[in-house]
Design an enzyme around this catalytic site. Sequence first.
Site, PDB file in Angstrom:
ATOM      1  N   SER A 226       0.249   0.412  -8.169  1.00  0.00           N
ATOM      2  CA  SER A 226       0.523   0.795  -6.778  1.00  0.00           C
ATOM      3  C   SER A 226       1.636   1.832  -6.692  1.00  0.00           C
ATOM      4  O   SER A 226       1.739   2.542  -5.685  1.00  0.00           O
ATOM      5  CB  SER A 226       0.882  -0.428  -5.941  1.00  0.00           C
ATOM      6  OG  SER A 226       2.138  -0.956  -6.324  1.00  0.00           O
TER       7      SER A 226
ATOM      8  N   ALA B  72       6.832  -7.450  -4.124  1.00  0.00           N
ATOM      9  CA  ALA B  72       6.419  -7.949  -5.443  1.00  0.00           C
ATOM     10  C   ALA B  72       5.026  -7.436  -5.834  1.00  0.00           C
ATOM     11  O   ALA B  72       4.148  -7.330  -4.975  1.00  0.00           O
ATOM     12  CB  ALA B  72       6.439  -9.474  -5.436  1.00  0.00           C
ATOM     13  N   PRO B  73       4.852  -7.096  -7.127  1.00  0.00           N
ATOM     14  CA  PRO B  73       5.813  -7.190  -8.242  1.00  0.00           C
ATOM     15  C   PRO B  73       6.781  -6.016  -8.359  1.00  0.00           C
ATOM     16  O   PRO B  73       7.628  -6.006  -9.221  1.00  0.00           O
ATOM     17  CB  PRO B  73       4.908  -7.253  -9.466  1.00  0.00           C
ATOM     18  CG  PRO B  73       3.726  -6.419  -9.079  1.00  0.00           C
ATOM     19  CD  PRO B  73       3.501  -6.705  -7.611  1.00  0.00           C
TER      20      PRO B  73
ATOM     21  N   GLY C 174       5.934  -2.222  -7.602  1.00  0.00           N
ATOM     22  CA  GLY C 174       5.481  -0.855  -7.861  1.00  0.00           C
ATOM     23  C   GLY C 174       6.106   0.168  -6.935  1.00  0.00           C
ATOM     24  O   GLY C 174       6.547   1.238  -7.371  1.00  0.00           O
TER      25      GLY C 174
ATOM     26  N   ASP D 197      10.398 -10.069  -0.612  1.00  0.00           N
ATOM     27  CA  ASP D 197       9.164 -10.760  -0.972  1.00  0.00           C
ATOM     28  C   ASP D 197       9.516 -12.147  -1.485  1.00  0.00           C
ATOM     29  O   ASP D 197      10.470 -12.308  -2.245  1.00  0.00           O
ATOM     30  CB  ASP D 197       8.376  -9.991  -2.033  1.00  0.00           C
ATOM     31  CG  ASP D 197       6.897 -10.355  -2.028  1.00  0.00           C
ATOM     32  OD1 ASP D 197       6.580 -11.544  -2.192  1.00  0.00           O
ATOM     33  OD2 ASP D 197       6.062  -9.447  -1.844  1.00  0.00           O
TER      34      ASP D 197
ATOM     35  N   ASP E  40      10.362 -13.401   4.353  1.00  0.00           N
ATOM     36  CA  ASP E  40       9.117 -12.930   4.966  1.00  0.00           C
ATOM     37  C   ASP E  40       9.332 -11.505   5.466  1.00  0.00           C
ATOM     38  O   ASP E  40      10.237 -11.240   6.261  1.00  0.00           O
ATOM     39  CB  ASP E  40       8.753 -13.853   6.127  1.00  0.00           C
ATOM     40  CG  ASP E  40       7.431 -13.480   6.798  1.00  0.00           C
ATOM     41  OD1 ASP E  40       6.918 -12.375   6.545  1.00  0.00           O
ATOM     42  OD2 ASP E  40       6.928 -14.293   7.579  1.00  0.00           O
TER      43      ASP E  40
ATOM     44  N   LYS F  49      -4.782  -1.468   5.669  1.00  0.00           N
ATOM     45  CA  LYS F  49      -6.024  -1.954   5.067  1.00  0.00           C
ATOM     46  C   LYS F  49      -7.115  -1.918   6.135  1.00  0.00           C
ATOM     47  O   LYS F  49      -7.022  -2.615   7.151  1.00  0.00           O
ATOM     48  CB  LYS F  49      -5.850  -3.365   4.533  1.00  0.00           C
ATOM     49  CG  LYS F  49      -4.551  -3.622   3.773  1.00  0.00           C
ATOM     50  CD  LYS F  49      -4.394  -2.763   2.532  1.00  0.00           C
ATOM     51  CE  LYS F  49      -3.060  -3.090   1.853  1.00  0.00           C
ATOM     52  NZ  LYS F  49      -2.798  -2.231   0.677  1.00  0.00           N
TER      53      LYS F  49
END
Length: 368
Positions: free
Chosen positions: A199, A232-233, A235, A251, A271, A316
């Site tokens: 990402s 997370a993780p 990128g 995260d 959050d 998305k």
Amino acid sequence: MSFAPPNRLGLAAYGLLALCRAGFEKETAAELDEFAAELGLIGFVRARPDTAFVTFETQEPVPFADLAERCDWRSLIFARQLLPWFARVDDLPERDRATPIVTAARAGSQRFAELMLETPDTDAAKQQSGFCRRFAGPLQRELEKTGVFREHAKGLPELHVLFPDATTAWLCAALPGRAALWPMGIPRLRMLREAASRSTLKLAEAIFTLLTEDERNASLRPGLRAVDLGAAPGGWTWQLAHRGLRVTAIDNGPMAPSVMATEMVEHVRADGFTWRPPRPVEWMVCDMVEQPTRIAALVAEWIATGRCRRTIFNLKLPMKKRLEAVEQCRALITKRLAQQGQFELRFKHLYHDREEITGYLALKNAVG
């Protein structure tokens, strides 16, 4: 827009050609049709599923110079490349593809300074990529022999030749700086192992695609502060830390050790929708998997309340009604920022995006 008789460039265009991700021809065609209408062009769109390119064909030839001034690949969300086209050559002979292409190029009475051979981004078309690499040099030499090509000459347009298959070539042209930054609109970016996830390439592409050089220089200076929501993780966090920004990664999940090893990152388990920064930051970035309208509302709120000056975020999209979803998000952001003054909102379907688009949002006084 009205077009005058052919002018200083003397080249007539017959429409527009856009490259896109396979499966997004419908959205690209709708945008291309609307864009052509804004330019005052009369004609029709041709789009076939899974071909990764769309064309608009005009009823009458139009001067390339006037069309090219308005034709920038960033104008359409779903286009990776956007070019005026001036010729299509069919039935290319296997043993001499150069001659008919040079003949078509010469017919426009226009010289070119750069040559780009491209294919649509499909498995079938990409079989021509090896041929394109081998053919570029010989084609350029033939163009030079006929006086059509003057390498690196200032002010002359670029010549783009698109090969959707072995026997067809679309000849297109672009003014310097108007075509995509990379051939076919596909960036050549390296994935470094310590970047935690692929990402990171999406954010790297967004930075070069959605920001101007002045914006990059002003907003990505070492020492500035950023927040990564849903980090997370890591990128996107790594991409910012690698550029010298100090990042607060939000995260509840774990961050990659390589990202934390930069010593530029503070990980807060919280959050991303409810956490608030103690003080304003330069950047908020967000790549959370969530409904697009919820992300749009979140980034608009951060900008409107001054929590950040700029944001890059991912939306998305649904499998159907993608354009409608984008416009719904645009309207939501516009409504929230209506009292905040002018703002800059840019969307692009990046190469590293899939069923999603990436956006950039900033108030006008933060631009530059």
